[in-house]
Design an enzyme around this catalytic site. Structure first.
Site, PDB file in Angstrom:
ATOM      1  N   ASP A   1      -1.295  92.395 -15.756  1.00  0.00           N
ATOM      2  CA  ASP A   1      -2.038  91.751 -16.853  1.00  0.00           C
ATOM      3  C   ASP A   1      -1.580  90.324 -17.157  1.00  0.00           C
ATOM      4  OD1 ASP A   1      -3.135  94.252 -17.046  1.00  0.00           O
ATOM      5  OD2 ASP A   1      -1.807  94.888 -18.656  1.00  0.00           O
TER       6      ASP A   1
ATOM      7  N   SER B   1       0.067  72.529   5.622  1.00  0.00           N
ATOM      8  CA  SER B   1       1.460  72.228   5.980  1.00  0.00           C
ATOM      9  C   SER B   1       2.357  72.043   4.760  1.00  0.00           C
ATOM     10  CB  SER B   1       1.529  70.954   6.820  1.00  0.00           C
ATOM     11  OG  SER B   1       0.669  71.067   7.932  1.00  0.00           O
TER      12      SER B   1
ATOM     13  N   GLN C   1      -5.019  79.682  10.668  1.00  0.00           N
ATOM     14  CA  GLN C   1      -4.246  79.407   9.447  1.00  0.00           C
ATOM     15  C   GLN C   1      -4.939  78.381   8.555  1.00  0.00           C
ATOM     16  OE1 GLN C   1       0.180  79.034  10.629  1.00  0.00           O
ATOM     17  NE2 GLN C   1      -0.923  79.151  12.542  1.00  0.00           N
TER      18      GLN C   1
END
EC number: 2.7.1.11
Length: 780
Positions: free
Chosen positions: A166, A530, A663
């Site tokens: 929460d 990066s 990525q």
């Protein structure tokens, strides 16, 4: 730091015992914290015990309190919930129950207790501590413990970690589990958004959070919801009219979808609950829209913890052990919490008190007060949400000033969210906003168009860069760029991107000597997987990349669990910056992470291989090694793979995996969406002020260093720093900042992987007071 101090961390726990328990509702990331407490505890020489089933286990004792070993916390990092179990416990609320608990602890010589749970669990721990000496007296009187035992256990140390989805605990920006819950919610909202594109629909989503609107609020920011109902700020009395008007306006602007987020504790100004069904009925009755209700419920607690929660849990666990072992009878029970990007220790009861004050303020309908007590982070979210959601976009053409927005460098998830908030805040301020396609190249070629409110509709959840992004630097095109700044009457520039955005900013500064047209304010918002932009602890996109790497590592580790004795070598992106490899190593439980910033030799590689050989003799028969792409030009991924394969013959198999461009892709995480949205809003507010400041005789002329800045998050605050001042802090050859905060987390990675190394305890969190923390600006 002296050798003695180094040695101290390793002997700090000798002769001491720590018990760890999870209590109350479960939350993702609790296991990461338990694992860290166990391993760091063992590393310091302490004995560590699991208490199964929360306080109930403490009361029942026996089999419920078991000594933990290094291996007993293996493979739990990626599991949701809590492996050692949690229970609501009535017995512990009674003194009789606490007496039994004290008896069990004294008999085992445990005087340090780490409690991971919500405010109820932590308050219980504090009561236990304050009664401790009375409990021991009673036990001694009844002959249950000897005078000797009582003396040995004369005081109890308590440290709390807040685990709760929460995020309702005052004193910490994020509780363990909140980020993961947001991941679940946002996955669902994204899924609903795609089906809703097929039909014109209104969706009402109810999210958890008890009396706290944090999950609902951040979800609304992360998905660009039309409306949010939170308990801390009930809507005005005529909200029904206002809501219907808003939904109609969005529809007429061409949107096929309305999203309304409701916190489960939502109320109106009189404290009467506002339910998702109420809202649905209202929309159907007044507007006749096809409306669906989705109550998310316990799915928000489920699933695997996010990278953020694993790192948070691990960092907090380390800090908890240190706080316990450094505790004296005079130190108050403390909570280890997160402020911006720093671990801090706060007195437990001060936090509990403020948390209670919020509930009290809400009960007494002092909503402004409740909002303030929730802290700066919550307030910032609310301010940005109000700006983006509650304002009618201005209709007037022309605009006050003209600001252009662009993306530079490699694509990163969250760039679009930053563009959206920049464009919309710009429009709200009455500016004309232009978007530039393909970075500095597009600026030179004039690939520029005006963006209206709807232009960026639905961009928050989209990965990559919709404007297009290039690595080209401005230097060789300054003449064309200057011409276009004049042609399009650009008076300010918001550059969202990575290291090229920063170096491009420096080139623009340099170019001002030649071209007056470049004397306009600009701000760089760091966005790159990066995380190598000087001036900021975080860049937009890095969190998403980290989660991608994590998920992959989890799957790879799982495949290895089936075939024993396997070592995986995984190459991550990041240029010369070791952020992704290090943080993913922490989050995925890697045995080693090779990075450029920490040079390594053949001896280190040899030591790592030897370490894995030893590991294969235990019950944990798999290894995970991360290597940053540019950590060493000779020790390539292939070289390391070949070395491990040769040395591991007959002991383990090696496999390698290059993660590559996945990525940079994918839908942005809640963290990146929220961070990007806030950065965009903050940058645009700054820009408006700067343009006003630089307005001379009908034109803009900005030539001071502070008119070209990077907006970055530093420890606890978002700050604007002149690009020219950041030059000294930059290693240009390797495109990284000279000093990077996350390097301090590397020893934790090694200790958790069982290396005999020294933990530098000099950068410790010190006990602070909660009121002091409030005044600083909370960032994320």
């Amino acid at each position: 730091m002296t050798h003695e101090e180094h040695h101290a961390a390793k002997t700090l726990g000798i002769g001491k015992a720590i018990a760890v328990l999870t209590s109350g509702g479960d939350a993702q990331g609790m296991n990461a914290a338990v694992r860290a407490v166990v391993r760091v505890g063992i590393y310091t020489g302490a004995r560590v015990f699991f208490v199964h089933e929360g306080y109930q286990g403490l009361v029942d004792g026996g089999e419920h309190i078991r000594e933990a070993t290094w291996e007993s916390v293996s493979m739990m990092l990626q599991l949701g919930g809590t492996v050692i179990g949690s229970a609501r416990c009535k017995d512990f609320r009674e003194r009789e129950g606490r007496l039994r608990a004290a008896h069990n602890l004294v008999k085992l010589g445990i005087t340090n207790l780490c409690v991971i749970g919500g405010d109820g669990s932590l308050t219980g721990a504090d009561t236990f501590r304050s009664e401790w000496s009375d409990l021991l007296n009673d036990l001694q009187k009844d002959g249950k413990i000897t005078a000797e035992e009582a003396k040995k256990s004369s005081f109890l140390n308590i440290v709390g970690l807040v685990g709760s989805i929460d995020n309702d605990f005052c004193g910490t920006d994020m509780t363990i589990g909140t980020d993961s819950a947001l991941h679940r919610i946002v996955e669902i909202v994204d899924a609903i958004t795609t089906t809703a594109q097929s039909h014109q629909r209104t969706f009402v989503l109810e999210v958890m959070g008890r009396h706290c609107g944090y999950l609902a609020l951040v979800t609304s920011l992360s998905c660009g919801a039309d409306w949010v109902f939170i308990p801390e700020c009930p809507p005005d009395d005529d909200w029904e009219e206002h809501l219907c008007r808003r939904l109609t306006e969005t529809r007429t602007r061409g949107s096929r979808l309305n999203i309304i987020i409701v916190a489960e504790g939502a109320i109106d100004k009189n404290g009467k609950p506002i339910t998702s069904e109420d809202i649905k009925n209202l929309v159907v009755k007044r507007l006749g829209y096809d409306t669906r209700v989705t109550v998310l419920g316990h799915v928000q607690r489920g699933g695997t913890p996010s990278a953020f929660d694993r790192i948070l849990g691990s960092r907090m666990g380390v800090e908890a052990v240190m706080a316990l072992l450094e505790g004296t009878p005079d130190t108050p029970a403390c909570v280890v919490s997160l402020s911006g990007n720093q671990a801090v220790r706060l007195p437990l009861m001060e936090c509990v008190q403020v948390t209670k004050d919020v509930t009290k303020a809400m009960d007494e309908k002092r909503f402004d007060e409740a909002m303030k007590l929730r802290g700066r982070s919550f307030m910032n979210n609310w301010e940005v949400y109000k700006l983006l959601a509650h304002v009618r976009p201005p209709v007037s053409k022309g605009g006050l000033h003209t600001v252009a927005v662009m993306n530079v460098g490699a694509p990163a998830a969250g760039m679009n969210a930053a563009v959206r908030s920049t464009v919309r805040i710009g429009l709200i301020q009455g500016n004309r906003v232009l978007v530039v396609h393909d970075g500095f190249e597009g600026l030179a070629k004039g690939q520029i168009e005006e963006a209206g409110w709807s232009y960026v509709g639905g961009w928050t959840g989209q990965g990559g860069s919709k404007l297009g992004t290039k690595r080209t630097l401005p230097k060789k095109n300054l003449e064309q760029i200057s011409a276009n700044i004049t042609k399009f009457n650009i008076q300010g520039l918001v550059i969202i991107g990575g290291f090229e955005a920063y170096t491009g900013g420096l080139e623009l500064m340099e170019g001002r000597k030649q071209f007056d047209e470049l004397c306009i304010p600009f701000v760089v918002i760091p966005a790159t997987v990066s995380n190598n932009v000087p001036g900021s602890d975080f860049s937009i996109g890095a969190d998403t990349a980290l989660n991608t790497i994590c998920t992959t590592c989890d799957r790879i580790k799982q495949s290895a669990a089936g075939t024993k004795r396997r070592v995986f070598i995984i190459e991550t992106m990041g240029g010369y910056c070791g952020y992704l490899a290090t943080m993913a190593g922490l989050a995925a439980g890697a045995d080693a992470a090779y990075i450029f910033e920490e040079p390594f030799t053949i001896r280190d590689l040899q030591m790592n291989v030897e370490h894995l050989v030893q590991k294969m003799k235990t019950t944990v028969k798999r290894g995970l090694v991360l290597r940053n792409e540019k950590c060493n030009e000779n020790y390539t991924t292939d070289f390391i793979f070949n070395l491990y394969s040769e040395e591991g013959k007959g002991i383990f198999d090696s496999r390698k995996n290059v993660l590559g461009h996945m990525q940079q892709g994918g839908s942005p995480t809640p963290f990146d969406r929220n961070f990007a949205t806030k950065m965009g809003a903050k940058a645009m507010n700054w820009m408006s002020g700067k343009i006003k400041e630089s307005y001379r005789n009908g034109r803009i002329f900005a030539n001071t260093p502070d008119s070209g800045c990077v907006l970055g998050m530093r420890k606890r605050t978002l700050v604007f720093q002149p690009v020219t001042e950041l030059k000294d802090q930059t290693d240009f050859e390797h495109r990284i900042p000279k000093e990077q905060w996350w390097l301090k987390l590397r020893p934790i990675l090694k200790i958790l992987a069982k290396y005999e190394i020294d933990l530098d305890t000099s950068d410790h969190a010190h006990l602070e007071h909660i009121s002091r923390k409030r005044s600083g600006e909370a960032a994320v």
